[in-house]
Design an enzyme around this catalytic site. Structure first.
Site, short mmCIF file in Angstrom:
data_model
loop_
_atom_site.label_atom_id
_atom_site.label_comp_id
_atom_site.label_asym_id
_atom_site.label_seq_id
_atom_site.Cartn_x
_atom_site.Cartn_y
_atom_site.Cartn_z
N SER A 240 0.79 -1.24 0.00
CA SER A 240 0.00 0.00 0.00
C SER A 240 0.83 1.29 0.00
O SER A 240 0.27 2.37 -0.20
CB SER A 240 -0.96 0.02 1.20
OG SER A 240 -2.00 -0.88 0.97
N LYS B 291 0.32 3.20 -3.04
CA LYS B 291 -0.88 4.02 -3.27
C LYS B 291 -0.57 5.52 -3.24
O LYS B 291 -1.26 6.31 -3.89
CB LYS B 291 -1.94 3.70 -2.18
CG LYS B 291 -2.49 2.27 -2.26
CD LYS B 291 -3.33 1.94 -1.01
CE LYS B 291 -3.92 0.54 -1.06
NZ LYS B 291 -4.60 0.18 0.22
N TYR C 136 -3.60 -2.94 -10.61
CA TYR C 136 -3.50 -2.62 -9.17
C TYR C 136 -2.63 -3.65 -8.42
O TYR C 136 -1.78 -3.27 -7.59
CB TYR C 136 -4.91 -2.55 -8.57
CG TYR C 136 -4.94 -2.46 -7.06
CD1 TYR C 136 -4.63 -1.27 -6.40
CD2 TYR C 136 -5.27 -3.58 -6.28
CE1 TYR C 136 -4.64 -1.21 -5.01
CE2 TYR C 136 -5.28 -3.51 -4.90
CZ TYR C 136 -4.96 -2.33 -4.27
OH TYR C 136 -4.98 -2.27 -2.89
N TYR D 104 -5.14 3.78 8.02
CA TYR D 104 -6.50 3.24 8.11
C TYR D 104 -7.11 3.53 9.48
O TYR D 104 -7.10 4.69 9.92
CB TYR D 104 -6.50 1.72 7.80
CG TYR D 104 -5.59 1.39 6.65
CD1 TYR D 104 -5.88 1.89 5.37
CD2 TYR D 104 -4.43 0.65 6.80
CE1 TYR D 104 -5.05 1.63 4.30
CE2 TYR D 104 -3.59 0.37 5.73
CZ TYR D 104 -3.91 0.86 4.50
OH TYR D 104 -3.08 0.61 3.46
N VAL E 199 1.17 -3.76 3.78
CA VAL E 199 1.13 -5.07 4.46
C VAL E 199 2.40 -5.90 4.23
O VAL E 199 2.54 -6.97 4.82
CB VAL E 199 -0.11 -5.93 4.10
CG1 VAL E 199 -1.37 -5.36 4.69
CG2 VAL E 199 -0.23 -6.16 2.62
N1 GLN Z 1 -2.36 -5.24 -2.10
C1 GLN Z 1 -2.89 -5.15 -0.78
C2 GLN Z 1 -4.40 -5.25 -0.83
O1 GLN Z 1 -4.98 -4.72 -1.72
C3 GLN Z 1 -2.47 -3.86 -0.16
C4 GLN Z 1 -3.00 -3.68 1.25
C5 GLN Z 1 -2.07 -2.99 2.20
O2 GLN Z 1 -0.86 -2.93 1.99
N2 GLN Z 1 -2.61 -2.51 3.28
O3 GLN Z 1 -5.03 -5.90 -0.01
#
Ligand code: GLN
Length: 304
Positions: A64, A67, A189, A240, A258
């Site tokens: 993430s 992002k 993605y 989050y 993650v």
């Molecule tokens: N690729 C992961 C997902 O879409 C990214 C989530 C994350 O890093 N929090 O679930």
């Protein structure tokens, strides 16, 4: 003069002795193979001094963290029009929660929960003929390093098991908030999330957010206002349903993934990246948060 190297060394020694290192993410099966004992920490000051410790030069799955870079790329091309399709409020829920998206008619709360990041991915897919190559080149250019690659096994692993992301993309599509086919957007993605970088490379790529939109090479990638706004979204939404806790403990805009990475920054001062694959219950790196809390406490360099 602050002795950053000995501060990093002290933090490293302290956190690797912690018994509870959290739990490696397993919902993407390929991520579960990573050794929980990895720990890296890398700091770069705005004027280019670099300090690193531990596994700061080992590539890992940025997940993430991508992002933020994707949002920067989309914002640099589309400006604030992207806000017609996305909000900038914290969701107070886990990154993969679906209920709010249904209640709020397919407009994701912010670009860092998965549904919001999928809308940003859709924007990138619409913008470019080969979005995977464009995103990779964008990150390589920000970093000045061509030795950055996607991990195809991780992308494939998530593609096979990313059921909640399929659900989110289908909901977005049903509300008319996805221009491209679900399969095409998610294919991009998952690859974006499967980018691998070292702590050092991430630190360098985020320099533009600490430098009013100008990258390492002083090229303007974002306006000052866009950089300020993306920092604000990192502060309020980057972790989050733990964004409040991160602001409380660490006091910096930042973003987790993650894969166990966390990048955080103090505008006009520095960017710092940690990597420790064990996560806490909210999906953020357990030792990474601890290391950053110690860093801002020891240096007294936070936004507050
Ligand atoms: N690729 C992961 C997902 O879409 C990214 C989530 C994350 O890093 N929090 O679930």
């Amino acid at each position: 003069m602050m002795d950053y190297q000995s501060i990093l060394n002290d933090i490293h020694a302290h956190v690797i002795s912690e018994k509870d290192k959290g739990t490696v993410a397993s919902y993407i099966p390929e991520l579960a193979l990573i050794d929980i004992n990895n720990f890296g920490l890398h700091l770069r000051t705005k004027n280019g001094e670099e300090y690193g410790v531990g596994d700061c030069n080992k590539p890992f799955s940025i997940q993430s963290i991508s992002k933020v870079l994707a949002l920067a790329l989309a914002a640099s091309k589309k400006g604030s029009t992207i806000l017609n399709r996305l909000g900038v409020e914290p969701s107070g829920h886990p990154f993969n929660q679906l209920a709010l998206l249904e209640i709020e008619n397919g407009i994701p709360r912010n670009p860092f929960i998965n549904s919001g990041a999928i809308v940003v991915a859709d924007i990138i897919v619409s913008l470019f003929n080969d979005p995977k190559v464009e995103f990779l080149n964008y990150v390589r250019n920000l970093t000045g390093d061509d030795n950055i690659h996607y991990n195809l096994n991780i992308a494939k692993s998530e593609k096979e098991t990313g059921f909640r992301n399929y659900a989110a993309a289908n909901l977005l599509k049903s509300f008319g908030n996805l221009e491209n086919p679900v399969e095409e957007v998610l294919d991009y993605y998952f690859m974006q999330c499967a980018l691998e970088m070292t702590c050092q490379q991430i630190t360098k790529s985020f320099h533009l957010f600490a430098n009013k939109g100008k990258c390492l090479f002083e090229k303007s990638q974002l306006s000052e206002q866009q950089a300020k706004r993306i920092n604000a979204i990192m502060l309020t939404c980057g972790f989050y349903d733990e964004a409040g806790e991160f602001a409380f403990e660490v006091g910096l805009p930042g973003k987790s993934g993650v894969g166990g990475g966390i990048v955080a920054l103090l505008p006009d001062h520095y960017v710092i990246t940690t990597w420790s694959p064990g996560l806490n219950k909210k999906g953020n790196s357990k030792l990474g948060m601890l290391a950053l809390e110690q860093f801002t406490t020891k240096t007294q360099l936070s936004i507050f």
